[in-house]
Design a protein around this motif. Sequence first.
Motif, PDB file in Angstrom:
ATOM      1  N   ILE A  28       0.585  23.665  52.445  1.00 37.27           N
ATOM      2  CA  ILE A  28       1.034  22.415  51.815  1.00 37.27           C
ATOM      3  C   ILE A  28       1.936  21.634  52.742  1.00 37.27           C
ATOM      4  CG2 ILE A  28       3.078  23.332  50.627  1.00 37.27           C
ATOM      5  CD1 ILE A  28       2.266  21.533  48.286  1.00 37.27           C
ATOM      6  N   THR A  29       2.692  22.339  53.620  1.00 34.43           N
ATOM      7  CA  THR A  29       3.526  21.642  54.585  1.00 34.43           C
ATOM      8  C   THR A  29       2.669  20.817  55.529  1.00 34.43           C
ATOM      9  OG1 THR A  29       5.176  23.404  54.470  1.00 34.43           O
ATOM     10  CG2 THR A  29       5.268  21.934  56.378  1.00 34.43           C
ATOM     11  N   VAL A  30       1.553  21.413  55.995  1.00 36.16           N
ATOM     12  CA  VAL A  30       0.637  20.698  56.871  1.00 36.16           C
ATOM     13  C   VAL A  30      -0.006  19.541  56.131  1.00 36.16           C
ATOM     14  CG1 VAL A  30      -1.476  20.874  58.220  1.00 36.16           C
ATOM     15  CG2 VAL A  30       0.196  22.725  58.290  1.00 36.16           C
ATOM     16  N   ALA A  31      -0.437  19.798  54.869  1.00 32.64           N
ATOM     17  CA  ALA A  31      -1.096  18.749  54.082  1.00 32.64           C
ATOM     18  C   ALA A  31      -0.174  17.572  53.854  1.00 32.64           C
ATOM     19  CB  ALA A  31      -1.577  19.321  52.744  1.00 32.64           C
ATOM     20  N   GLY A  70       3.934  19.992  45.519  1.00 31.12           N
ATOM     21  CA  GLY A  70       4.474  21.319  45.259  1.00 31.12           C
ATOM     22  C   GLY A  70       3.378  22.360  45.180  1.00 31.12           C
ATOM     23  N   ILE A  71       3.713  23.487  44.569  1.00 32.08           N
ATOM     24  CA  ILE A  71       2.781  24.595  44.361  1.00 32.08           C
ATOM     25  C   ILE A  71       2.680  24.840  42.864  1.00 32.08           C
ATOM     26  CG2 ILE A  71       2.425  27.078  44.615  1.00 32.08           C
ATOM     27  CD1 ILE A  71       1.856  25.779  47.169  1.00 32.08           C
ATOM     28  N   TYR A  72       1.462  24.884  42.335  1.00 35.26           N
ATOM     29  CA  TYR A  72       1.259  25.196  40.927  1.00 35.26           C
ATOM     30  C   TYR A  72       0.505  26.510  40.803  1.00 35.26           C
ATOM     31  CZ  TYR A  72       2.251  23.259  36.369  1.00 35.26           C
ATOM     32  OH  TYR A  72       2.825  23.015  35.150  1.00 35.26           O
ATOM     33  N   ARG A  73       1.104  27.451  40.050  1.00 36.28           N
ATOM     34  CA  ARG A  73       0.407  28.688  39.752  1.00 36.28           C
ATOM     35  C   ARG A  73      -0.324  28.544  38.422  1.00 36.28           C
ATOM     36  NH1 ARG A  73       2.441  34.948  38.438  1.00 36.28           N
ATOM     37  NH2 ARG A  73       0.312  35.665  38.042  1.00 36.28           N
ATOM     38  N   LEU A  74      -1.607  28.891  38.409  1.00 38.44           N
ATOM     39  CA  LEU A  74      -2.430  28.910  37.207  1.00 38.44           C
ATOM     40  C   LEU A  74      -3.211  30.210  37.212  1.00 38.44           C
ATOM     41  CD1 LEU A  74      -3.709  25.243  37.488  1.00 38.44           C
ATOM     42  CD2 LEU A  74      -2.020  26.079  35.839  1.00 38.44           C
ATOM     43  N   GLN A 131      -4.068  32.172  40.510  1.00 42.00           N
ATOM     44  CA  GLN A 131      -4.335  31.246  41.613  1.00 42.00           C
ATOM     45  C   GLN A 131      -3.088  30.407  41.891  1.00 42.00           C
ATOM     46  OE1 GLN A 131      -7.643  31.106  43.084  1.00 42.00           O
ATOM     47  NE2 GLN A 131      -7.766  32.993  41.897  1.00 42.00           N
ATOM     48  N   TRP A 132      -2.878  30.073  43.176  1.00 42.04           N
ATOM     49  CA  TRP A 132      -1.737  29.262  43.596  1.00 42.04           C
ATOM     50  C   TRP A 132      -2.286  28.037  44.325  1.00 42.04           C
ATOM     51  CZ3 TRP A 132       3.532  31.232  43.248  1.00 42.04           C
ATOM     52  CH2 TRP A 132       3.600  32.500  42.644  1.00 42.04           C
ATOM     53  N   TYR A 133      -2.016  26.838  43.783  1.00 39.61           N
ATOM     54  CA  TYR A 133      -2.615  25.615  44.299  1.00 39.61           C
ATOM     55  C   TYR A 133      -1.574  24.687  44.915  1.00 39.61           C
ATOM     56  CZ  TYR A 133      -6.499  26.944  41.196  1.00 39.61           C
ATOM     57  OH  TYR A 133      -7.512  27.613  40.554  1.00 39.61           O
ATOM     58  N   PRO A 134      -1.754  24.259  46.179  1.00 38.35           N
ATOM     59  CA  PRO A 134      -0.958  23.139  46.684  1.00 38.35           C
ATOM     60  C   PRO A 134      -1.383  21.873  45.937  1.00 38.35           C
ATOM     61  CG  PRO A 134      -1.990  24.385  48.471  1.00 38.35           C
ATOM     62  CD  PRO A 134      -2.649  24.831  47.211  1.00 38.35           C
ATOM     63  N   VAL A 135      -0.435  21.110  45.406  1.00 37.78           N
ATOM     64  CA  VAL A 135      -0.751  19.908  44.634  1.00 37.78           C
ATOM     65  C   VAL A 135       0.099  18.746  45.120  1.00 37.78           C
ATOM     66  CG1 VAL A 135      -1.550  21.119  42.571  1.00 37.78           C
ATOM     67  CG2 VAL A 135       0.888  20.602  42.815  1.00 37.78           C
ATOM     68  N   TYR A 184       5.470  26.186  38.250  1.00 36.20           N
ATOM     69  CA  TYR A 184       5.473  25.124  39.257  1.00 36.20           C
ATOM     70  C   TYR A 184       6.740  25.191  40.097  1.00 36.20           C
ATOM     71  CZ  TYR A 184       5.594  20.473  41.384  1.00 36.20           C
ATOM     72  OH  TYR A 184       5.653  19.433  42.278  1.00 36.20           O
ATOM     73  N   ALA A 185       6.597  24.855  41.391  1.00 42.03           N
ATOM     74  CA  ALA A 185       7.731  24.693  42.301  1.00 42.03           C
ATOM     75  C   ALA A 185       7.525  23.430  43.108  1.00 42.03           C
ATOM     76  CB  ALA A 185       7.853  25.898  43.240  1.00 42.03           C
ATOM     77  N   ALA A 186       8.579  22.612  43.240  1.00 41.87           N
ATOM     78  CA  ALA A 186       8.511  21.361  44.000  1.00 41.87           C
ATOM     79  C   ALA A 186       8.841  21.634  45.464  1.00 41.87           C
ATOM     80  CB  ALA A 186       9.485  20.346  43.422  1.00 41.87           C
ATOM     81  N   LEU A 187       8.030  21.083  46.364  1.00 43.31           N
ATOM     82  CA  LEU A 187       8.240  21.245  47.801  1.00 43.31           C
ATOM     83  C   LEU A 187       8.283  19.873  48.463  1.00 43.31           C
ATOM     84  CD1 LEU A 187       5.749  24.180  48.492  1.00 43.31           C
ATOM     85  CD2 LEU A 187       8.205  24.327  48.068  1.00 43.31           C
ATOM     86  N   GLY A 188       8.539  19.860  49.747  1.00 39.71           N
ATOM     87  CA  GLY A 188       8.565  18.606  50.488  1.00 39.71           C
ATOM     88  C   GLY A 188       9.942  17.979  50.505  1.00 39.71           C
ATOM     89  N   GLN A 189      10.002  16.722  50.917  1.00 42.97           N
ATOM     90  CA  GLN A 189      11.267  16.012  51.067  1.00 42.97           C
ATOM     91  C   GLN A 189      11.544  15.033  49.930  1.00 42.97           C
ATOM     92  OE1 GLN A 189      10.892  14.283  54.983  1.00 42.97           O
ATOM     93  NE2 GLN A 189      11.610  16.142  55.995  1.00 42.97           N
ATOM     94  N   LYS A 190      10.556  14.795  49.064  1.00 43.72           N
ATOM     95  CA  LYS A 190      10.741  13.897  47.931  1.00 43.72           C
ATOM     96  C   LYS A 190      10.776  14.694  46.641  1.00 43.72           C
ATOM     97  CE  LYS A 190       8.319   9.838  49.797  1.00 43.72           C
ATOM     98  NZ  LYS A 190       7.208   8.885  49.542  1.00 43.72           N
ATOM     99  N   SER A 191      11.466  14.165  45.653  1.00 43.80           N
ATOM    100  CA  SER A 191      11.405  14.760  44.329  1.00 43.80           C
ATOM    101  C   SER A 191      10.014  14.555  43.756  1.00 43.80           C
ATOM    102  CB  SER A 191      12.455  14.136  43.410  1.00 43.80           C
ATOM    103  OG  SER A 191      13.767  14.449  43.844  1.00 43.80           O
ATOM    104  N   SER A 192       9.641  15.416  42.826  1.00 47.40           N
ATOM    105  CA  SER A 192       8.327  15.290  42.209  1.00 47.40           C
ATOM    106  C   SER A 192       8.486  15.032  40.712  1.00 47.40           C
ATOM    107  CB  SER A 192       7.468  16.539  42.464  1.00 47.40           C
ATOM    108  OG  SER A 192       8.034  17.680  41.860  1.00 47.40           O
ATOM    109  N   ARG A 193       7.494  14.350  40.178  1.00 48.88           N
ATOM    110  CA  ARG A 193       7.473  14.028  38.752  1.00 48.88           C
ATOM    111  C   ARG A 193       6.064  14.239  38.240  1.00 48.88           C
ATOM    112  NH1 ARG A 193       9.601   8.480  35.889  1.00 48.88           N
ATOM    113  NH2 ARG A 193      11.490   9.766  35.849  1.00 48.88           N
TER     114      ARG A 193
END
Length: 313
Positions: free
Chosen positions: A22-25, A262-266, A269-273, A289-298
């Motif tokens: 997800i970091t690369v994406a 972020g990453i969503y577990r379902l 399975q673990w999905y970059p979203v 769910y976990a939020a990643l990156g430099q911006k907040s997620s909504r």
Amino acid sequence: MTTCRGFSVRSLLSVFCAVRTITVAIAVTLGTTGAGVDAALLRVDGELNESQEYGEVLASSRSQSIDFWDLPGFTRSHYAADHALVTPESRVFAGLPGWTNALTAHLVSRAKGANFVMFLADMQANSSATSPAAGTERLIFILDGVLELNYDKHSIALHSDDFAYLPAHVPHSLQSSLGAGVLVFERAYGIQGGKPEVVIGSTSKQPVLDVSPEIFTLRKLLPQTGNYDFNVHIMDFRPGEYLYVKEVHYNQHGLLLLQGQGIYRLADQWYPVQAGDAIWMAPYVVQWYAALGQKSSRYILYKDTTLDPLIAT
């Protein structure tokens, strides 16, 4: 570019793969998307900036976050018995009865086994929509543009981040002279003798609710009373924040990520979203769910409520 789909967690190496991917994406996305308004979420002492734009959700560049020309047949979308991930490159827009000069993409429907539908409406200039079928309630959430809602003798202009709930017994129409992007939830009203009312508002005006021991910010768009058989939640996460509870429950969900990544577990399975991704969650699927990156997620989340699990459909 390194990529991987949703995958089973069998070792710490798998988790590392997800985070690295997800970091690369994200880096690729930030390097290739130039359209739309910067939708960074600002929050100070739990408060959000009042101006929200969700242009990323419908921007054509969302389907170009990966160079598909050298990955023929590749998609991040995934279908399973108890959940589905629908990413922008997989959306199929088509006409829908009652919608004029507009195209819709159904992200969740009863064909999958859900008890509601969730779809995007890309309304062009001079577009319109009529009420849904008899007995069907509707909630609309404005992603971008301006939409005019007409019901009874009222005519109300709705902008980005505004919403309106129309009970099944309230005839109405929607019009857009310049165009608008709209997220729509519909379901057959299921409470015998219930008396829901029209609800119109804006996310920024909804109160922040206590979610301890969770640390994300939660707003609910509909009243929490026995007259409403579903609610819609707006959930905000700073980078690094995540759900405390690994949820398993009978309620169904329909989710659209409005901002961030972020990453969503379902299930297992673990999905970059990222913004624009949609998810359907069946009853009792494990979700986190976990939020990643430099911006907040909504994200915006449908949840059926107030229904007896013994008889709910």
